[in-house]
Scaffold this motif. Sequence first.
Motif, short mmCIF file in Angstrom:
data_model
loop_
_atom_site.label_atom_id
_atom_site.label_comp_id
_atom_site.label_asym_id
_atom_site.label_seq_id
_atom_site.Cartn_x
_atom_site.Cartn_y
_atom_site.Cartn_z
N TYR A 112 -6.33 9.52 -4.80
CA TYR A 112 -5.85 7.97 -4.50
C TYR A 112 -4.79 7.98 -3.40
O TYR A 112 -4.91 7.38 -2.87
CB TYR A 112 -5.52 7.32 -5.71
CG TYR A 112 -7.29 7.31 -7.00
CD1 TYR A 112 -8.13 6.18 -6.36
CD2 TYR A 112 -7.72 8.61 -7.55
CE1 TYR A 112 -9.64 6.67 -7.17
CE2 TYR A 112 -9.22 8.42 -8.12
CZ TYR A 112 -9.66 7.31 -8.32
OH TYR A 112 -10.85 7.30 -9.14
N SER A 122 -4.20 2.30 -7.94
CA SER A 122 -4.59 2.16 -6.93
C SER A 122 -5.66 0.10 -6.20
O SER A 122 -5.49 -0.05 -5.48
CB SER A 122 -5.85 2.94 -5.62
OG SER A 122 -5.45 4.09 -7.03
N ILE A 131 0.82 -0.99 0.40
CA ILE A 131 0.03 -0.25 0.00
C ILE A 131 0.51 1.28 0.19
O ILE A 131 0.97 2.15 -0.98
CB ILE A 131 -1.20 0.15 1.44
CG1 ILE A 131 -1.85 -1.60 1.12
CG2 ILE A 131 -1.86 1.21 1.39
CD1 ILE A 131 -2.89 -1.30 0.37
N LEU A 163 -4.99 6.04 0.09
CA LEU A 163 -4.40 4.35 0.46
C LEU A 163 -3.33 4.52 1.65
O LEU A 163 -3.08 4.23 2.45
CB LEU A 163 -3.16 4.06 -1.21
CG LEU A 163 -3.40 3.85 -2.74
CD1 LEU A 163 -2.07 4.54 -3.67
CD2 LEU A 163 -3.47 2.43 -2.10
N SER A 199 -11.14 -0.69 1.36
CA SER A 199 -11.22 0.16 0.82
C SER A 199 -11.40 -0.39 -0.90
O SER A 199 -11.39 0.90 -2.03
CB SER A 199 -9.53 0.37 0.38
OG SER A 199 -9.51 0.53 2.07
N THR A 207 -13.37 2.41 -3.53
CA THR A 207 -11.80 2.94 -4.94
C THR A 207 -12.98 2.79 -6.52
O THR A 207 -12.81 3.94 -6.73
CB THR A 207 -11.04 2.52 -5.03
OG1 THR A 207 -9.95 2.47 -3.80
CG2 THR A 207 -9.59 3.20 -6.34
N ALA A 216 -3.25 -2.50 -6.16
CA ALA A 216 -2.76 -2.54 -5.22
C ALA A 216 -3.90 -2.46 -3.64
O ALA A 216 -3.53 -3.47 -2.75
CB ALA A 216 -2.25 -0.35 -4.53
N PHE A 217 -4.54 -2.45 -3.68
CA PHE A 217 -5.88 -3.04 -2.40
C PHE A 217 -5.59 -4.23 -2.74
O PHE A 217 -5.71 -5.38 -2.06
CB PHE A 217 -6.91 -2.48 -2.55
CG PHE A 217 -6.68 -1.10 -2.54
CD1 PHE A 217 -5.76 -0.83 -0.71
CD2 PHE A 217 -7.21 -0.27 -2.78
CE1 PHE A 217 -6.01 0.44 -0.45
CE2 PHE A 217 -7.62 1.56 -2.13
CZ PHE A 217 -6.65 1.39 -0.40
N ALA A 268 1.29 4.50 -3.33
CA ALA A 268 1.04 5.63 -2.41
C ALA A 268 2.22 6.67 -3.28
O ALA A 268 2.28 7.67 -3.77
CB ALA A 268 0.79 5.94 -1.28
#
Lengths: 517, 488
Positions: free
Chosen positions: B104, B39, B15, B108, B82, B86, B42-43, B19
């Motif tokens: 975003y 994003s 995470i 994050l 999250s 998003t 990443a999640f 960012a």
Amino acid sequence: MILIWLIAILMIGGILAWISQSWHKNAPRWIALIAAGVDFVLVAVIWLQNLSKVDLTGQSQWLFEVNYQWIPQWGISFFLAMDGLSLLMALLTTFLGLLSVVVSWTEIKERVGFFHFNLLWILAGIMGVFTALDLFLFYFFWEVMLVPMYFLIGIWGHENRIYAAYKFFIFTQASGLLMLLSILGLYVIHGQNTGNYTFNYFHLLGTDISLFTAAWLMLGFLIAFIVKLPAVPFHNWLPDAHTEAPTAGSVILAGLLLKTGAYGLLRFVIPLFPDISELFTPAAMMLGVLGILYGAKLAYAQIDLKRLVAYTSVSHMGFVILAVFSLNELALQGAVMQMICHGISTGALFILVGAMHERIHTRNIEDMGGMWETVPRMGGVGMLFAMASLGLPGLGNFVAEFLILVGAYQVSIFWTVLATVGLIAATVYSLRIVQRVFHGEKIKDWKIPDFNVREMVVMGSMIAVIVWLGLFPQSVLNTAKHTLNSLQQRKVIEQTAWQTDSQTLNQNTSENKTIIK
Amino acid sequence: MTATDFFSLMPLIIIATAAVIVMILIAVKRNHSVVAGVSLAAFALAFLSLFRITAVTPHTLPPLLIIDNYALFYMGLIFAASFAVTLLSYNYLKSYNFNLEEYYILLLLAALGASTLAISQHFVSIFLGLEILSVSLYALIAYVRTWERNLEAGLKYLILAAQSSAFLLFGMALVYASLGSMNINDMAQLLSGANLGPLALIGFALMIVGIGFKLAVVPFHLWTPDVYHGAPAPVTAFIATVSKGGVFALLLRFFVAIDIYNYESLVIAFSVIAIASMIFGNVLALLQNNVKRILAYSSIAHLGYLLVAFLSGNNLSVDAATLYLTAYAITIMGAFSIVSLLSGKEQESDKLEDYRGLFWRRPVLSAVFTAMMFSLAGIPLTAGFIGKYFILSAGVHSAKWLLVIVLVLTSVIGLFYYLRIVVAMYSAPTDDMPSQPGISRSVSFSGVLVLAGLTILLVWFGVFPQGFISLIQNMVSSLQDVYLSMIV
């Protein structure tokens, strides 16, 4: 397996009915009719097959059962079973369900698909309530039948429908949550006593509870059931819900939903808390008589015909409370008869009022009068069911009320005498319906169609049933006999502190009968 | 640090790296879709990495962090929520034409802060996590600067959250002064049933104020309706799920570890808070005419229910609280998804009037919204019912009759306002309906994805909760055992 199918057919039918709306505007009606019809035939076949078998001694009380693990971590199972009492209630459910579909045929013109979805899901919920023997599952179905009923009243009801739907939902939901607390209390106590955390009805039956705790737990169940029934201080939701609901909704409310309360008393309150129920008997009889008289008085005072019929339910269900807590064979048989006969006779009156409202667009009794000449069929049918409602011999309600009064007389003469006064009151309000609507001064030159073929088929079948119940009540009494006997045996057994399980109970039928007598 | 340390911190590293990557991407070229895609990835990656980490749990990184199954579960909840936020935000922000990409980064970072809370076992990391979360939220809440209400909400949250942080910090200082440790495990051993001194008691009380503010329980709830109302709908969903979820994870870990059930004064304080939250939350929600405000007050009540589970203090309470929180997260995320999907540019569809007759125009959306409302009200066939049942069960097990009965009675009050929303949707549409641009807009693919996923979860957990319960039992029940065994 058949028990799952009975519920599944209704649920699947409901979903299909909703979806099919986009194919053809009549498709939901036909699908609902088929689903309810198939269910009715299935239950009727089961009943006919078991007619002869019921009083064989040593035969299990339970005709069918299915038991699957559902949430094993919490001791919850998907446990359905059917005995004589459930079978009769299922028969009533499918019969009235089928008729509800038919009577809505022209009344419901908008959102037909969603209407039939709700209708079938209510029936599925009720069917579940009548067969569930896992207390968690029972609560689950108890709630499942509320939501679609709420929509039925709230969307297709009359002028004041939103208010009525709110009231119905909140009364029943609040009392239901209290019952959930009691179920949980019972579950925890049983678990702590035995180390076996389960919601299984048979396991919970013999739970050893202190009298004080048992009283509180019973109160939770009792509130849920007597709100549904309804007994007098909690009857407030009923007239609004019945009056504002569409005809099919009123038929199901009066014919079936009220019966779930009575069924709950018979199936859960008495067997789970026999000692406390006995202590509670005088208070319950008072509640019953209060309901009979107060309901009748209010019924007489109404000018809204539908509201009038609604209040007669309060009065009639008072007899059921009286009978259930008298707890002897005659009274219990009367209670079961009353549940069925009231379902048919009040259902028929609601259908009549609905048909009237469809034609003259009012339910005000003062705007009617002298209608017999114009609509003789309606008049005849109305007359017959008014007679049923007042307990005329030859019709089912007479048998029911007679049995109840004979049974209750053995327990309390005082309350029985007062309850009998209710019969006179019933005569007064029933005759008032006939007099004010069909006889009397003709206030207008009525130009309305009489019952058509579809409506006559509905009414004809209901008349046949109520007459048959009045003349040959024995087949119904036989079916329920086993269940009712075991109820009483339980009472006897508790008194003599004789520990046994429900299986051996049934094998001692004859022995216990002599004890009672 | 060893390789295992790095491995167990994988989700946080993913995470944090994302960012930074987003920041660099923005410097190269602004592209909303790419940033949102990074994003999301990443999640998703962080969520998937959790499954690998189960091999090394429980793993401690002394003195600040502990990665156990409990933390993994809450991180999973945070990342999944999250992810949904998003998706919603992408859809929601598309119609605006100012700089969207920084949103975003904030999202994050806020998720990073919330996850830090879930794995903290030390006051320093707790405070650090809380501040990362809060500071990101200040900016997120006020992100759509064009509305007045939005700025007001941001400012309100900024001032009140900063103040509550001060309370928390002061409380921590007092506890440290009294016990001489900032590590939860050490504190648990130092206390182990001993009486609290006045200093420690005041310290804990101040910490309860700080945590109570983040959870928005009565009497620290005053910011909730305005912030819920003023923030963009996806951010509101984020506050309701991720922010509260992270803080609640911390609350459970901290107070179960020090075995709060031995300290009557703290239990009474929490009981009063729970009862007040259930009553005020439900009663005040009755008076609202705005769906976001109704949901804000209802969230106060739901946190009260959660505290009932927490206060039961038996071996069910952590399970029950976690299960309820998960069910609540699914439900409230669904509800805010719909509010956000129906909202047009410059104006959100959040008035009750906007929903009148919705069922007859948007049947599927309304059916989903109805399911969400029934779940909040705890009607069977939904996850909310299973959650509420479990809380009641935990309460009855410990014979907490007062709390349980207040819960039952207030949830009946709750029915009124959930039904109000349902009634509005099913009432007949009128012709002079105010034309709300968002209502008729077709729902984008990402919106359908979120809603379908949440609805399936909602019904699945409502009807077949076994798997879900087992998962929670495996993941979080350890919390209580671990700390209890440590004290002995």
